[in-house]
Enzyme design. Structure first.
Site, mmCIF file in Angstrom:
data_model
loop_
_atom_site.group_PDB
_atom_site.id
_atom_site.type_symbol
_atom_site.label_atom_id
_atom_site.label_comp_id
_atom_site.label_asym_id
_atom_site.label_seq_id
_atom_site.Cartn_x
_atom_site.Cartn_y
_atom_site.Cartn_z
ATOM 1 N N LYS A 146 -11.102 -5.153 -22.079
ATOM 2 C CA LYS A 146 -10.942 -6.576 -21.211
ATOM 3 C C LYS A 146 -11.382 -7.636 -21.644
ATOM 4 O O LYS A 146 -12.918 -8.191 -20.879
ATOM 5 C CB LYS A 146 -10.706 -5.797 -19.903
ATOM 6 C CG LYS A 146 -9.898 -4.446 -19.371
ATOM 7 C CD LYS A 146 -9.876 -4.493 -17.691
ATOM 8 C CE LYS A 146 -11.620 -3.531 -17.519
ATOM 9 N NZ LYS A 146 -11.967 -3.140 -15.909
ATOM 10 N N GLY A 204 -10.234 -7.260 -7.591
ATOM 11 C CA GLY A 204 -9.263 -5.653 -7.685
ATOM 12 C C GLY A 204 -8.440 -5.530 -8.224
ATOM 13 O O GLY A 204 -8.013 -4.041 -9.446
ATOM 14 N N THR A 205 -8.630 -6.486 -10.258
ATOM 15 C CA THR A 205 -7.771 -6.239 -11.622
ATOM 16 C C THR A 205 -8.366 -5.090 -12.329
ATOM 17 O O THR A 205 -7.322 -4.265 -12.652
ATOM 18 C CB THR A 205 -8.128 -7.575 -12.634
ATOM 19 O OG1 THR A 205 -9.589 -7.970 -12.933
ATOM 20 C CG2 THR A 205 -6.895 -8.634 -11.925
ATOM 21 N N GLY A 206 -9.352 -4.795 -12.034
ATOM 22 C CA GLY A 206 -9.841 -4.055 -13.203
ATOM 23 C C GLY A 206 -9.567 -2.320 -12.225
ATOM 24 O O GLY A 206 -9.223 -1.483 -12.934
ATOM 25 N N CYS A 207 -9.779 -2.136 -10.899
ATOM 26 C CA CYS A 207 -9.402 -1.061 -10.640
ATOM 27 C C CYS A 207 -7.593 -0.309 -10.931
ATOM 28 O O CYS A 207 -7.730 0.154 -11.001
ATOM 29 C CB CYS A 207 -10.059 -1.546 -9.033
ATOM 30 S SG CYS A 207 -11.165 -1.461 -8.633
ATOM 31 N N THR A 239 -8.397 -12.672 -8.708
ATOM 32 C CA THR A 239 -8.710 -11.553 -9.852
ATOM 33 C C THR A 239 -9.674 -10.285 -9.129
ATOM 34 O O THR A 239 -9.593 -9.555 -9.890
ATOM 35 C CB THR A 239 -9.370 -12.297 -10.779
ATOM 36 O OG1 THR A 239 -10.698 -12.993 -10.414
ATOM 37 C CG2 THR A 239 -9.123 -13.109 -11.837
HETATM 38 O O1 PXL Z 1 -13.787 -3.947 -9.647
HETATM 39 C C1 PXL Z 1 -14.622 -3.336 -9.203
HETATM 40 C C2 PXL Z 1 -15.000 -2.909 -7.966
HETATM 41 C C3 PXL Z 1 -15.097 -1.763 -7.514
HETATM 42 N N1 PXL Z 1 -15.133 -0.836 -6.654
HETATM 43 C C4 PXL Z 1 -15.179 -1.812 -5.434
HETATM 44 C C5 PXL Z 1 -15.317 -3.247 -5.269
HETATM 45 C C6 PXL Z 1 -15.087 -3.897 -6.932
HETATM 46 C C7 PXL Z 1 -15.648 -4.876 -6.562
HETATM 47 O O2 PXL Z 1 -15.264 -5.237 -5.929
HETATM 48 O O3 PXL Z 1 -15.514 -3.171 -4.079
HETATM 49 C C8 PXL Z 1 -15.014 -0.432 -4.291
#
Ligand code: PXL
Length: 274
Positions: A174, A222-225, A220
């Protein structure tokens, strides 16, 4: 029959990242959401202030209860803070022949909090990369995993080669953090700099480039989650990996574009049904 998706990740009580974001994403794609918590973090849009990790046994019991009753069509992992939890997740995936497994190799939060230690990261690479259908590192994660400093497309290819030597099959890098400036000439012949969020999907022998519009935004969180959860949801629905990634990318772009601007830091993005 509903498709069942499982997330194994951390809890962000402010709802922007972690299992809450994953659950909303699974639901947005019409899947039934299940979740096992690896760590309770204390955070909001401004930062992470601490965390209490679960034991490996707690994670095992949460996941096994879901498997034994509901079954799982796809799963993703997010924050896996300890080597013990990672080894347990690898055992669960192997022992139950779980497929459609998306690994988001979460290393650090947007706000700069370390979500995994070095021993655990080594274990994540060794134990989970070979089991994953796809891994979804961002540029800083790809750099830390591969040891390659990334500034260009060639660097990304080199980093992916290392990640494949480490056991990864398919890799989505990404590029949102890369911020590749491109000089373009607009209609008035004046030069303006535009940015593109470019992602590269290394799928088997092919490489696919995804150019999203660049949003000049701090929304942004939480975008990866959300991206990895959306890929898992599409895999659960029986879609091939390429389509899953395409749809997930478009979903995240739209969620960033329409982010609600909540809180005083990095706003969560707008996870809504398609
Ligand atoms: O985005 C990575 C991430 C994954 N999991 C948890 C997070 C974060 C970023 O803040 O808090 C629980």
């Amino acid at each position: 029959m509903s498709k069942i998706c499982l997330t194994i990740a951390g809890l962000d009580p402010s709802g922007g990242a972690g299992v809450v974001a994953d659950i909303k994403t699974f639901s947005a794609f019409g899947c039934f959401a299940t979740a096992a918590i690896t760590s309770v973090t204390f955070q909001n849009t401004m930062g992470i202030f601490g965390a209490v990790h679960q034991t490996a046994d707690s994670v095992r019991q949460q996941v096994q209860a879901v498997i034994d009753d509901l079954g799982i069509n796809a799963l993703k992992t997010g924050m896996l803070p300890t080597a013990e939890i990672i080894e347990e997740v690898a055992r669960l995936v192997r022992d139950n022949n779980l497929t459609n497994f998306v690994v988001d190799p979460v290393v650090r939060s947007t706000s700069g909090f370390d979500l995994i230690n070095d021993t655990a990261l080594r274990s994540l690479i060794k134990e989970l990369f070979p089991l994953a259908a796809i891994i979804t590192p961002n540029v800083p994660e790809a750099e830390r995993i591969s040891g390659v400093a990334i500034e260009s497309k060639q660097d990304i290819s080199d980093a992916v080669e290392v990640m494949r030597e480490l056991g990864a099959k398919n890799v989505l890098v990404k590029g949102g953090h890369l911020n590749i400036g491109q000089l373009t000439v607009d209609s008035e012949q004046s030069k303006t700099e535009t940015h593109k969020a470019v992602d590269y999907l290394f799928l088997g022998d092919d490489v696919f480039k995804f150019e999203g519009e660049w949003h000049e935004t701090t929304a942004t969180h939480g975008t990866g989650c959300v991206l990895s959860a959306a890929i898992a949801a599409k895999l659960a629905l029986g879609k091939p990996l390429l389509e899953a990634v395409q749809v997930a990318k478009a979903f995240v772009n739209e969620a960033i574009r329409t982010a609600p601007n909540l809180g005083h830091g990095h706003s969560p993005i707008n996870i809504k049904s398609t």
